[in-house]
Write an enzyme that holds these catalytic residues in place. Structure first.
Site, PDB file in Angstrom:
ATOM      1  N   SER A 102      44.199  13.111  22.491  1.00 52.37           N
ATOM      2  CA  SER A 102      45.360  12.359  22.956  1.00 52.37           C
ATOM      3  C   SER A 102      45.832  11.454  21.826  1.00 52.37           C
ATOM      4  O   SER A 102      45.174  11.328  20.789  1.00 52.37           O
ATOM      5  CB  SER A 102      45.007  11.523  24.194  1.00 52.37           C
ATOM      6  OG  SER A 102      44.148  10.454  23.837  1.00 52.37           O
ATOM      7  N   LYS A 118      46.241  12.580  18.055  1.00 53.40           N
ATOM      8  CA  LYS A 118      47.015  13.805  17.847  1.00 53.40           C
ATOM      9  C   LYS A 118      47.628  13.871  16.454  1.00 53.40           C
ATOM     10  O   LYS A 118      47.798  14.961  15.895  1.00 53.40           O
ATOM     11  CB  LYS A 118      48.126  13.921  18.896  1.00 53.40           C
ATOM     12  CG  LYS A 118      47.657  14.296  20.283  1.00 53.40           C
ATOM     13  CD  LYS A 118      48.850  14.474  21.205  1.00 53.40           C
ATOM     14  CE  LYS A 118      48.421  14.870  22.605  1.00 53.40           C
ATOM     15  NZ  LYS A 118      49.581  15.110  23.507  1.00 53.40           N
ATOM     16  N   ASP A 166      51.446  21.586  24.109  1.00 53.22           N
ATOM     17  CA  ASP A 166      52.128  20.770  25.123  1.00 53.22           C
ATOM     18  C   ASP A 166      53.466  21.346  25.551  1.00 53.22           C
ATOM     19  O   ASP A 166      53.747  21.519  26.737  1.00 53.22           O
ATOM     20  CB  ASP A 166      52.331  19.340  24.601  1.00 53.22           C
ATOM     21  CG  ASP A 166      51.051  18.544  24.572  1.00 53.22           C
ATOM     22  OD1 ASP A 166      50.184  18.767  25.433  1.00 53.22           O
ATOM     23  OD2 ASP A 166      50.915  17.682  23.685  1.00 53.22           O
ATOM     24  N   GLY A 193      59.572  10.585  23.040  1.00 56.32           N
ATOM     25  CA  GLY A 193      58.214  10.339  22.571  1.00 56.32           C
ATOM     26  C   GLY A 193      57.505  11.655  22.335  1.00 56.32           C
ATOM     27  O   GLY A 193      58.136  12.708  22.216  1.00 56.32           O
ATOM     28  N   GLY A 194      56.172  11.617  22.301  1.00 57.92           N
ATOM     29  CA  GLY A 194      55.420  12.830  22.010  1.00 57.92           C
ATOM     30  C   GLY A 194      55.683  13.959  22.985  1.00 57.92           C
ATOM     31  O   GLY A 194      55.910  15.107  22.583  1.00 57.92           O
ATOM     32  N   TYR A 236      52.336  12.828  36.556  1.00 57.31           N
ATOM     33  CA  TYR A 236      51.672  13.462  37.705  1.00 57.31           C
ATOM     34  C   TYR A 236      50.873  12.464  38.530  1.00 57.31           C
ATOM     35  O   TYR A 236      50.232  12.832  39.505  1.00 57.31           O
ATOM     36  CB  TYR A 236      50.765  14.614  37.249  1.00 57.31           C
ATOM     37  CG  TYR A 236      49.753  14.235  36.197  1.00 57.31           C
ATOM     38  CD1 TYR A 236      48.534  13.669  36.538  1.00 57.31           C
ATOM     39  CD2 TYR A 236      50.030  14.449  34.856  1.00 57.31           C
ATOM     40  CE1 TYR A 236      47.612  13.315  35.577  1.00 57.31           C
ATOM     41  CE2 TYR A 236      49.110  14.099  33.878  1.00 57.31           C
ATOM     42  CZ  TYR A 236      47.907  13.533  34.245  1.00 57.31           C
ATOM     43  OH  TYR A 236      47.002  13.178  33.280  1.00 57.31           O
ATOM     44  N   GLN A 252      49.477  23.437  29.561  1.00 58.07           N
ATOM     45  CA  GLN A 252      49.128  23.139  28.171  1.00 58.07           C
ATOM     46  C   GLN A 252      47.633  23.330  27.961  1.00 58.07           C
ATOM     47  O   GLN A 252      47.196  23.779  26.903  1.00 58.07           O
ATOM     48  CB  GLN A 252      49.590  21.730  27.767  1.00 58.07           C
ATOM     49  CG  GLN A 252      48.982  20.560  28.527  1.00 58.07           C
ATOM     50  CD  GLN A 252      47.613  20.145  28.050  1.00 58.07           C
ATOM     51  OE1 GLN A 252      47.271  20.385  26.892  1.00 58.07           O
ATOM     52  NE2 GLN A 252      46.821  19.551  28.923  1.00 58.07           N
TER      53      GLN A 252
END
Length: 290
Positions: free
Chosen positions: A66, A70, A106, A132-133, A230, A258
């Site tokens: 994470s 990453k 992802d 963002g990511g 989620y 992912q």
């Protein structure tokens, strides 16, 4: 049954204990009959180099990461895939006899989750809230999937100009606008078939929405609306979109798919998606109760 032949995989993060990745992959190993185990390891950026050395020595099969790991991990890898290079981010590493290869699954997870709902991105118009990511991974994968147009709304802060140039350089189908420009947000959303919330607005107990009431009025039955969040399973954004008649999906599909990309790279087998989604939904519901 863990024995002397069990292959170990893992998740590197700080903190790591909250992750659903062990549930996802250990469920997959069990259903698929693979002799593997997946553990969460609390690792900081300072400890990353030593951790990767240990991964090589112990022949760990692969691992996930994470943020900020990453990006930090790239300096210690032997190779990264083109899509990881485009994003300058790696969420999956495969250990090939000590040769560590980084990839990013992802964005493809987002595309695959929609495919399972019979929603394809080819020739579609799409709006993405946030860059963002997660947002960048989705944008990158949507370009590769053949989307016709992507409108991106990003906060007008110190990184706006740099990210706008980067994303628009990826493809001429991408246009980036200030998130604060509420008036100009309405037209792209009205023209889109797919709208994605890639911000963290609405996470956990946050009752805020990533769009104003005026913008929400543009939503209707013609829209597929996805929230990468989620937890909770239904955010205020998804609730409001559902009231407008939109087809709504939370982030579990992307989360599991992912992971399925990682699982395929590590094992050569397809993840048992349905069983894993059932297990993840149950786990999230239990967290909500607690």
């Amino acid at each position: 049954m863990i024995d002397g032949h069990t292959k170990l995989f893992g998740f590197l993060a700080h903190p790591a204990a909250h992750s659903l990745s062990p549930l996802i992959h250990n469920t997959s190993f069990k259903v698929s009959g693979i002799n593997g185990a997946y553990l969460a390891f609390d690792v900081t950026s300072d400890g990353l180099a030593a951790t990767l050395d240990a991964m090589r020595v112990m022949d760990i099969g692969g691992f996930n990461l994470s943020m900020p790991l990453k990006t930090d991990v790239i300096a210690f890898l032997d190779e990264i895939t083109p899509r990881a290079e485009r994003l300058h981010a790696v969420n999956t590493v495969v250990n090939r006899n000590g040769h560590l290869v980084g990839d990013s699954t992802d964005g493809q997870g987002f595309v695959d989750a929609l495919k399972q709902e019979n929603v394809r991105l080819e020739d579609k118009t799409m709006t993405v809230l946030g860059a963002g990511g997660a947002g960048r991974a989705i944008i990158s994968a949507a370009i590769d999937a053949g989307v016709k147009k992507i409108y991106v709304f990003k906060r007008h802060n110190a990184t706006f100009a740099t990210l706008k140039a980067q994303l628009e350089n990826w493809s001429d189908v991408v246009s980036v606008f200030p998130y604060e420009d509420i008036v100009n947000m309405q037209r792209p959303i009205a023209a889109s078939q797919i709208v994605v919330n890639a911000t963290n607005i609405g996470m956990a107990g946050d009752q805020a929405s990533p769009v104003t009431d005026e913008v929400m009025q543009q939503f209707g039955p013609q829209h597929v609306v996805v929230d990468v969040i989620y937890f909770p399973l239904e955010t205020p954004f998804l609730k409001a979109a559902a009231k407008q008649g939109s087809h709504t999906y939370n982030g579990i599909g992307m989360l599991v798919n992912q992971a399925a990309g990682s699982f395929l790279e590590w094992t050569g087998q397809q993840m048992p998606i349905d069983q894993v989604i059932t297990a993840v939904n149950q786990a999230v519901r239990e967290r909500v109760k607690s």
